[in-house]
Design a protein around this motif. Structure first.
Motif, PDB file in Angstrom:
ATOM      1  N   GLY A   1      -3.643   6.595  -9.659  1.00  0.00           N
ATOM      2  CA  GLY A   1      -2.769   6.650  -8.493  1.00  0.00           C
ATOM      3  C   GLY A   1      -2.678   8.027  -7.861  1.00  0.00           C
ATOM      4  N   TRP A   2      -3.723   8.836  -8.041  1.00  0.00           N
ATOM      5  CA  TRP A   2      -3.702  10.231  -7.567  1.00  0.00           C
ATOM      6  C   TRP A   2      -3.578  10.346  -6.052  1.00  0.00           C
ATOM      7  CZ3 TRP A   2      -7.078  13.076  -4.476  1.00  0.00           C
ATOM      8  CH2 TRP A   2      -6.957  14.470  -4.537  1.00  0.00           C
ATOM      9  N   TYR A   3      -3.984   9.320  -5.318  1.00  0.00           N
ATOM     10  CA  TYR A   3      -3.916   9.394  -3.854  1.00  0.00           C
ATOM     11  C   TYR A   3      -2.483   9.318  -3.331  1.00  0.00           C
ATOM     12  CZ  TYR A   3      -8.942   8.709  -4.158  1.00  0.00           C
ATOM     13  OH  TYR A   3     -10.273   8.861  -4.459  1.00  0.00           O
ATOM     14  N   SER A   4      -1.545   8.941  -4.178  1.00  0.00           N
ATOM     15  CA  SER A   4      -0.146   8.894  -3.769  1.00  0.00           C
ATOM     16  C   SER A   4       0.357  10.286  -3.405  1.00  0.00           C
ATOM     17  CB  SER A   4       0.715   8.328  -4.906  1.00  0.00           C
ATOM     18  OG  SER A   4       2.097   8.446  -4.592  1.00  0.00           O
TER      19      SER A   4
ATOM     20  N   ASP B   1       1.172   3.894  -1.593  1.00  0.00           N
ATOM     21  CA  ASP B   1       0.202   4.774  -0.924  1.00  0.00           C
ATOM     22  C   ASP B   1      -0.810   5.351  -1.914  1.00  0.00           C
ATOM     23  OD1 ASP B   1       1.708   6.663  -2.297  1.00  0.00           O
ATOM     24  OD2 ASP B   1       1.855   8.055  -0.614  1.00  0.00           O
ATOM     25  N   ALA B   2      -1.046   4.635  -3.014  1.00  0.00           N
ATOM     26  CA  ALA B   2      -1.875   5.174  -4.090  1.00  0.00           C
ATOM     27  C   ALA B   2      -3.327   4.711  -4.014  1.00  0.00           C
ATOM     28  CB  ALA B   2      -1.276   4.799  -5.445  1.00  0.00           C
ATOM     29  N   SER B   3      -3.841   4.550  -2.792  1.00  0.00           N
ATOM     30  CA  SER B   3      -5.228   4.131  -2.628  1.00  0.00           C
ATOM     31  C   SER B   3      -5.853   4.891  -1.467  1.00  0.00           C
ATOM     32  CB  SER B   3      -5.304   2.625  -2.351  1.00  0.00           C
ATOM     33  OG  SER B   3      -4.815   2.335  -1.044  1.00  0.00           O
ATOM     34  N   TRP B   4      -7.168   4.727  -1.303  1.00  0.00           N
ATOM     35  CA  TRP B   4      -7.885   5.343  -0.182  1.00  0.00           C
ATOM     36  C   TRP B   4      -7.240   4.973   1.151  1.00  0.00           C
ATOM     37  CZ3 TRP B   4     -12.286   8.407   0.393  1.00  0.00           C
ATOM     38  CH2 TRP B   4     -12.997   8.698  -0.778  1.00  0.00           C
ATOM     39  N   SER B   5      -6.904   3.691   1.289  1.00  0.00           N
ATOM     40  CA  SER B   5      -6.416   3.193   2.577  1.00  0.00           C
ATOM     41  C   SER B   5      -4.913   3.364   2.758  1.00  0.00           C
ATOM     42  CB  SER B   5      -6.766   1.708   2.717  1.00  0.00           C
ATOM     43  OG  SER B   5      -6.181   0.956   1.669  1.00  0.00           O
ATOM     44  N   ARG B   6      -4.239   3.948   1.768  1.00  0.00           N
ATOM     45  CA  ARG B   6      -2.789   4.134   1.806  1.00  0.00           C
ATOM     46  C   ARG B   6      -2.043   2.813   1.838  1.00  0.00           C
ATOM     47  NH1 ARG B   6      -2.173   9.239  -0.026  1.00  0.00           N
ATOM     48  NH2 ARG B   6      -3.089  10.806   1.332  1.00  0.00           N
TER      49      ARG B   6
ATOM     50  N   GLY C   1     -14.741  -1.178  -4.681  1.00  0.00           N
ATOM     51  CA  GLY C   1     -14.073  -0.864  -5.941  1.00  0.00           C
ATOM     52  C   GLY C   1     -12.651  -0.374  -5.768  1.00  0.00           C
ATOM     53  N   SER C   2     -12.142  -0.443  -4.526  1.00  0.00           N
ATOM     54  CA  SER C   2     -10.759  -0.048  -4.258  1.00  0.00           C
ATOM     55  C   SER C   2     -10.076  -1.143  -3.447  1.00  0.00           C
ATOM     56  CB  SER C   2     -10.710   1.298  -3.512  1.00  0.00           C
ATOM     57  OG  SER C   2      -9.381   1.675  -3.214  1.00  0.00           O
ATOM     58  N   GLU C   3     -10.473  -1.293  -2.205  1.00  0.00           N
ATOM     59  CA  GLU C   3      -9.911  -2.352  -1.376  1.00  0.00           C
ATOM     60  C   GLU C   3     -10.572  -3.711  -1.632  1.00  0.00           C
ATOM     61  OE1 GLU C   3      -8.230   1.026  -0.503  1.00  0.00           O
ATOM     62  OE2 GLU C   3     -10.378   0.889  -0.094  1.00  0.00           O
ATOM     63  N   CYS C   4     -11.694  -3.687  -2.334  1.00  0.00           N
ATOM     64  CA  CYS C   4     -12.351  -4.929  -2.759  1.00  0.00           C
ATOM     65  C   CYS C   4     -13.076  -4.654  -4.072  1.00  0.00           C
ATOM     66  CB  CYS C   4     -13.328  -5.439  -1.700  1.00  0.00           C
ATOM     67  SG  CYS C   4     -14.642  -4.278  -1.254  1.00  0.00           S
ATOM     68  N   ASP C   5     -13.399  -5.702  -4.808  1.00  0.00           N
ATOM     69  CA  ASP C   5     -14.050  -5.536  -6.114  1.00  0.00           C
ATOM     70  C   ASP C   5     -15.410  -4.851  -5.971  1.00  0.00           C
ATOM     71  OD1 ASP C   5     -12.007  -6.660  -7.581  1.00  0.00           O
ATOM     72  OD2 ASP C   5     -12.879  -8.674  -7.598  1.00  0.00           O
ATOM     73  N   GLY C   6     -15.735  -4.033  -6.990  1.00  0.00           N
ATOM     74  CA  GLY C   6     -16.953  -3.239  -6.955  1.00  0.00           C
ATOM     75  C   GLY C   6     -17.935  -3.569  -8.055  1.00  0.00           C
TER      76      GLY C   6
END
Length: 362
Positions: free
Chosen positions: A55-58, A80-85, A139-144
């Motif tokens: 959750g570093w993007y938070s 807000d803990a993802s690339w896309s917030r 791998g973030s907003e969809c499976d990778g």
């Protein structure tokens, strides 16, 4: 025959390594219209895998990645803990790097694609209708790719013809596209370029790709990795713990490619000549930095934040690969079942180049 279930490394939530579960009963995805089903041959390990897990993007996190890399952080904001917030949906299969073979196609995709060996663009635009500066991260907003099978948009899945291993091709989508994007944004040519974090996956890619453009490359790394960084194209290396301005002199660099951030950022701006360019795509040294804004405006510097990628970035990389213009450095290969070990090794920063996971063969 495509099985109904597969082995996958599943992220069950934000947190430490205990949030990674390798399961053998995960349903094999089915390609929708415009998608391909890929049998994964290999998938690279990247810093974003760890940042997403912890959750570093938070915005609540102000520490460097390593501070929470193994155990996670005590407090994050899931919203807000993802690339896309935006909040992630768990369970999630991570893995921004995918190399594999197409084994099935969805509606509207030519059957001729079955059998192709491919890599997948990791910053996907299909799912956001190709709107500028928007993307989904694989791998973030969809499976990778940390699984035996994955699906991806056909238009963002590229057949590659080369003699590389799957493990080598799996090093490309995330690290090399990040590096090429930074170089492309900063319009790097035959000039003096400094790369921070030069021994890591993205850093070493930036060294190789900047050298390919004819640049004089300075790599910032630990002394024990200097020889390998030079072997991949750096003309000079500098100890990452040294006084960079003292070692190189102020206003001696045309472009900085920064993957570290943190306290040294102020000194990186001092290194830039008038009219210099600064491109950043990472902050493993910490997301909060203090700068002297006078360095920016009195020297007419240009700063580029680099996440979104135009189409030519991955297309350029495929062309470079097929022309034999570089080759990635693979430090170690692990079975998918050892994903936690691979991430611990990644956090140790004891390697040079890429770490890669290989799922079990069906």
């Amino acid at each position: 025959m495509i099985p109904s279930t597969m082995t996958a490394a599943v992220l069950t939530g934000h947190g430490g390594l205990e949030k990674l579960a390798v399961r053998n009963d995960v349903p094999v995805p089915r390609p929708k219209a415009g998608e391909l089903l890929i049998q994964v041959g290999a998938a690279g390990v990247n810093n974003t895998d760890i940042n997403t897990r912890i959750g570093w993007y938070s915005k609540k996190v102000e520490a460097e990645t390593s501070d929470g890399g193994a155990l996670g952080f005590a407090a994050i904001d899931d919203d807000d803990a993802s690339w896309s917030r935006t909040p992630l949906k768990f369970p999630l299969i991570q893995g921004a790097d995918v190399c594999g073979r197409v084994v099935a196609v969805g509606e509207g995709v030519p059957s001729e694609r079955i059998g192709q060996r491919v890599i997948v663009r990791n910053m996907l635009r299909t799912y956001v209708d190709y709107r500028p500066y928007e993307c989904w991260t694989l791998g973030s907003e969809c499976d990778g790719g940390f699984a035996q099978f994955t699906v991806a948009p056909a238009r963002e899945t590229y057949a590659v013809s080369c003699d590389w291993s799957d493990e080598e091709l799996a090093a490309i989508p995330c690290a090399y596209s990040t590096a090429e994007n930074m170089l492309d944004r900063a319009a790097v040519g035959r000039e003096r370029v400094l790369v921070t974090g030069a021994s890591g996956g993205v850093g070493l890619a930036a060294v190789q790709l900047a050298k390919r453009r004819g640049a004089t490359v300075i790599g910032v790394c630990s002394p024990n990795k200097a020889a390998e960084v030079k072997a991949q194209g750096a003309d000079l290396t500098v100890d990452r713990n040294s006084d960079l301005v003292g070692a190189l002199g102020s206003e001696t660099v045309d472009v900085v490619i920064d993957l570290v951030g943190g306290p040294q950022l102020r000194h990186l701006l001092e290194l830039l000549r008038r009219g210099g360019r600064f491109a950043v795509a990472g902050a493993i040294g910490g997301p909060i930095a203090e700068i002297d804004i006078r360095d920016v405006y009195l020297k007419d510097l240009t700063l580029f934040g680099c996440t979104f990628q135009e189409d030519q970035v991955i297309e350029n990389l495929v062309r470079y690969i097929e022309n034999g213009e570089f080759r990635p450095v693979i430090s170690r290969v692990y079975p998918l079942s050892e994903i936690a070990v691979a991430q611990q090794d990644f956090l140790s920063k004891s390697h040079t180049g890429k770490l890669v996971l290989v799922p079990p063969r069906s």
